[in-house]
Design a protein around this motif. Structure first.
Motif, PDB file in Angstrom:
ATOM      1  N   SER A  60       0.787  -1.225   0.000  1.00 32.47           N
ATOM      2  CA  SER A  60       0.000   0.000   0.000  1.00 32.47           C
ATOM      3  C   SER A  60       0.822   1.280   0.000  1.00 32.47           C
ATOM      4  O   SER A  60       0.391   2.283  -0.526  1.00 32.47           O
ATOM      5  CB  SER A  60      -0.980   0.000   1.174  1.00 32.47           C
ATOM      6  OG  SER A  60      -0.280  -0.031   2.386  1.00 32.47           O
ATOM      7  N   CYS A  61       2.032   1.252   0.579  1.00 29.75           N
ATOM      8  CA  CYS A  61       2.792   2.500   0.621  1.00 29.75           C
ATOM      9  C   CYS A  61       4.232   2.351   0.156  1.00 29.75           C
ATOM     10  O   CYS A  61       4.980   3.316   0.176  1.00 29.75           O
ATOM     11  CB  CYS A  61       2.754   3.114   2.022  1.00 29.75           C
ATOM     12  SG  CYS A  61       3.700   2.218   3.247  1.00 29.75           S
ATOM     13  N   GLY A  62       4.632   1.145  -0.241  1.00 29.01           N
ATOM     14  CA  GLY A  62       5.979   0.954  -0.743  1.00 29.01           C
ATOM     15  C   GLY A  62       7.025   0.727   0.329  1.00 29.01           C
ATOM     16  O   GLY A  62       8.164   0.410   0.037  1.00 29.01           O
ATOM     17  N   GLU A  63       6.679   0.900   1.584  1.00 32.70           N
ATOM     18  CA  GLU A  63       7.592   0.643   2.693  1.00 32.70           C
ATOM     19  C   GLU A  63       7.394  -0.792   3.149  1.00 32.70           C
ATOM     20  O   GLU A  63       6.323  -1.357   3.013  1.00 32.70           O
ATOM     21  CB  GLU A  63       7.309   1.597   3.855  1.00 32.70           C
ATOM     22  CG  GLU A  63       7.526   3.054   3.519  1.00 32.70           C
ATOM     23  CD  GLU A  63       8.981   3.403   3.285  1.00 32.70           C
ATOM     24  OE1 GLU A  63       9.847   2.799   3.936  1.00 32.70           O
ATOM     25  OE2 GLU A  63       9.247   4.279   2.451  1.00 32.70           O
ATOM     26  N   HIS A  64       8.433  -1.368   3.731  1.00 39.90           N
ATOM     27  CA  HIS A  64       8.328  -2.725   4.239  1.00 39.90           C
ATOM     28  C   HIS A  64       7.951  -2.688   5.709  1.00 39.90           C
ATOM     29  O   HIS A  64       8.475  -1.886   6.471  1.00 39.90           O
ATOM     30  CB  HIS A  64       9.649  -3.477   4.060  1.00 39.90           C
ATOM     31  CG  HIS A  64      10.031  -3.624   2.619  1.00 39.90           C
ATOM     32  ND1 HIS A  64       9.374  -4.486   1.779  1.00 39.90           N
ATOM     33  CD2 HIS A  64      10.971  -3.008   1.880  1.00 39.90           C
ATOM     34  CE1 HIS A  64       9.905  -4.395   0.572  1.00 39.90           C
ATOM     35  NE2 HIS A  64      10.873  -3.494   0.611  1.00 39.90           N
ATOM     36  N   GLY A  65       7.034  -3.528   6.106  1.00 37.45           N
ATOM     37  CA  GLY A  65       6.666  -3.596   7.507  1.00 37.45           C
ATOM     38  C   GLY A  65       5.193  -3.850   7.691  1.00 37.45           C
ATOM     39  O   GLY A  65       4.496  -4.274   6.774  1.00 37.45           O
ATOM     40  N   PHE A  66       4.743  -3.560   8.888  1.00 35.69           N
ATOM     41  CA  PHE A  66       3.352  -3.782   9.220  1.00 35.69           C
ATOM     42  C   PHE A  66       2.702  -2.491   9.680  1.00 35.69           C
ATOM     43  O   PHE A  66       3.357  -1.588  10.171  1.00 35.69           O
ATOM     44  CB  PHE A  66       3.212  -4.846  10.317  1.00 35.69           C
ATOM     45  CG  PHE A  66       3.544  -6.214   9.824  1.00 35.69           C
ATOM     46  CD1 PHE A  66       2.573  -6.988   9.217  1.00 35.69           C
ATOM     47  CD2 PHE A  66       4.825  -6.709   9.940  1.00 35.69           C
ATOM     48  CE1 PHE A  66       2.874  -8.252   8.741  1.00 35.69           C
ATOM     49  CE2 PHE A  66       5.140  -7.968   9.471  1.00 35.69           C
ATOM     50  CZ  PHE A  66       4.161  -8.753   8.862  1.00 35.69           C
TER      51      PHE A  66
ATOM     52  N   THR B 167      -5.802   1.170 -10.518  1.00 34.45           N
ATOM     53  CA  THR B 167      -5.072   1.538 -11.739  1.00 34.45           C
ATOM     54  C   THR B 167      -4.573   2.979 -11.694  1.00 34.45           C
ATOM     55  O   THR B 167      -3.771   3.371 -12.535  1.00 34.45           O
ATOM     56  CB  THR B 167      -5.949   1.349 -12.997  1.00 34.45           C
ATOM     57  OG1 THR B 167      -7.050   2.259 -12.962  1.00 34.45           O
ATOM     58  CG2 THR B 167      -6.469  -0.080 -13.096  1.00 34.45           C
ATOM     59  N   LEU B 168      -5.039   3.755 -10.724  1.00 31.55           N
ATOM     60  CA  LEU B 168      -4.626   5.154 -10.624  1.00 31.55           C
ATOM     61  C   LEU B 168      -3.252   5.270  -9.991  1.00 31.55           C
ATOM     62  O   LEU B 168      -2.943   4.587  -9.019  1.00 31.55           O
ATOM     63  CB  LEU B 168      -5.631   5.948  -9.786  1.00 31.55           C
ATOM     64  CG  LEU B 168      -7.046   6.065 -10.335  1.00 31.55           C
ATOM     65  CD1 LEU B 168      -7.937   6.755  -9.315  1.00 31.55           C
ATOM     66  CD2 LEU B 168      -7.046   6.805 -11.652  1.00 31.55           C
ATOM     67  N   GLU B 169      -2.426   6.150 -10.534  1.00 31.85           N
ATOM     68  CA  GLU B 169      -1.127   6.454  -9.935  1.00 31.85           C
ATOM     69  C   GLU B 169      -1.350   7.441  -8.787  1.00 31.85           C
ATOM     70  O   GLU B 169      -2.385   8.103  -8.708  1.00 31.85           O
ATOM     71  CB  GLU B 169      -0.192   7.087 -10.983  1.00 31.85           C
ATOM     72  CG  GLU B 169       0.179   6.158 -12.126  1.00 31.85           C
ATOM     73  CD  GLU B 169       1.048   4.995 -11.686  1.00 31.85           C
ATOM     74  OE1 GLU B 169       1.867   5.182 -10.753  1.00 31.85           O
ATOM     75  OE2 GLU B 169       0.904   3.901 -12.265  1.00 31.85           O
ATOM     76  N   LYS B 170      -0.358   7.546  -7.916  1.00 30.85           N
ATOM     77  CA  LYS B 170      -0.448   8.484  -6.803  1.00 30.85           C
ATOM     78  C   LYS B 170      -0.723   9.892  -7.345  1.00 30.85           C
ATOM     79  O   LYS B 170      -0.049  10.355  -8.263  1.00 30.85           O
ATOM     80  CB  LYS B 170       0.854   8.464  -6.003  1.00 30.85           C
ATOM     81  CG  LYS B 170       0.797   9.218  -4.720  1.00 30.85           C
ATOM     82  CD  LYS B 170       2.049   8.998  -3.904  1.00 30.85           C
ATOM     83  CE  LYS B 170       1.948   9.676  -2.570  1.00 30.85           C
ATOM     84  NZ  LYS B 170       3.128   9.404  -1.743  1.00 30.85           N
ATOM     85  N   GLY B 171      -1.734  10.557  -6.804  1.00 32.48           N
ATOM     86  CA  GLY B 171      -2.090  11.907  -7.229  1.00 32.48           C
ATOM     87  C   GLY B 171      -3.108  11.957  -8.350  1.00 32.48           C
ATOM     88  O   GLY B 171      -3.662  13.007  -8.638  1.00 32.48           O
ATOM     89  N   GLU B 172      -3.352  10.829  -9.015  1.00 34.14           N
ATOM     90  CA  GLU B 172      -4.351  10.795 -10.089  1.00 34.14           C
ATOM     91  C   GLU B 172      -5.747  10.611  -9.498  1.00 34.14           C
ATOM     92  O   GLU B 172      -5.903  10.159  -8.361  1.00 34.14           O
ATOM     93  CB  GLU B 172      -4.081   9.631 -11.048  1.00 34.14           C
ATOM     94  CG  GLU B 172      -2.940   9.850 -11.989  1.00 34.14           C
ATOM     95  CD  GLU B 172      -2.846   8.736 -13.022  1.00 34.14           C
ATOM     96  OE1 GLU B 172      -2.673   9.068 -14.200  1.00 34.14           O
ATOM     97  OE2 GLU B 172      -2.953   7.550 -12.644  1.00 34.14           O
TER      98      GLU B 172
END
Length: 98
Positions: free
Chosen positions: A26-32, A73-78
């Motif tokens: 969901s955010c590209g970071e690793h973890g929980f 399908t939307l990119e961030k900010g779209e």
């Protein structure tokens, strides 16, 4: 969260559901992190609820409103216009909860 939370300003938030989640996708970071399910949306409510429990929200992403899920399908900010069916489903759900 499951019993509702009283905020610093006296606002009482309805009960919320917390679920542990893998946040990598969901955010590209690793973890929980956690998924929070609320049934109202007061001004910055989720952030304020965590603050009331001495926690800080580092990343927040709405993934669903009623039965309408975020368009993956939307990119961030779209963004895209909601369909009439999506709008109607949210209005119908809101009316049922009044």
């Amino acid at each position: 969260f499951e019993k509702g939370i009283k905020l610093a300003d006296g606002t009482l938030c309805k009960p919320a559901l917390l679920e542990r989640a893998d946040i990598t996708e969901s955010c590209g970071e690793h973890g929980f992190g956690v998924l929070v399910t609320i049934h109202e949306g007061k001004f910055h409510q989720v952030k304020r609820m965590f603050l009331a429990r001495d926690n800080k929200v580092l990343y927040l992403k709405r993934i669903k409103i009623g039965e309408v899920s975020l368009d993956e399908t939307l990119e961030k900010g779209e963004y895209r216009e909601m369909t009439k069916q999506e709008v109607d489903s949210i209005i119908e759900e809101k009316g049922a909860n009044l």
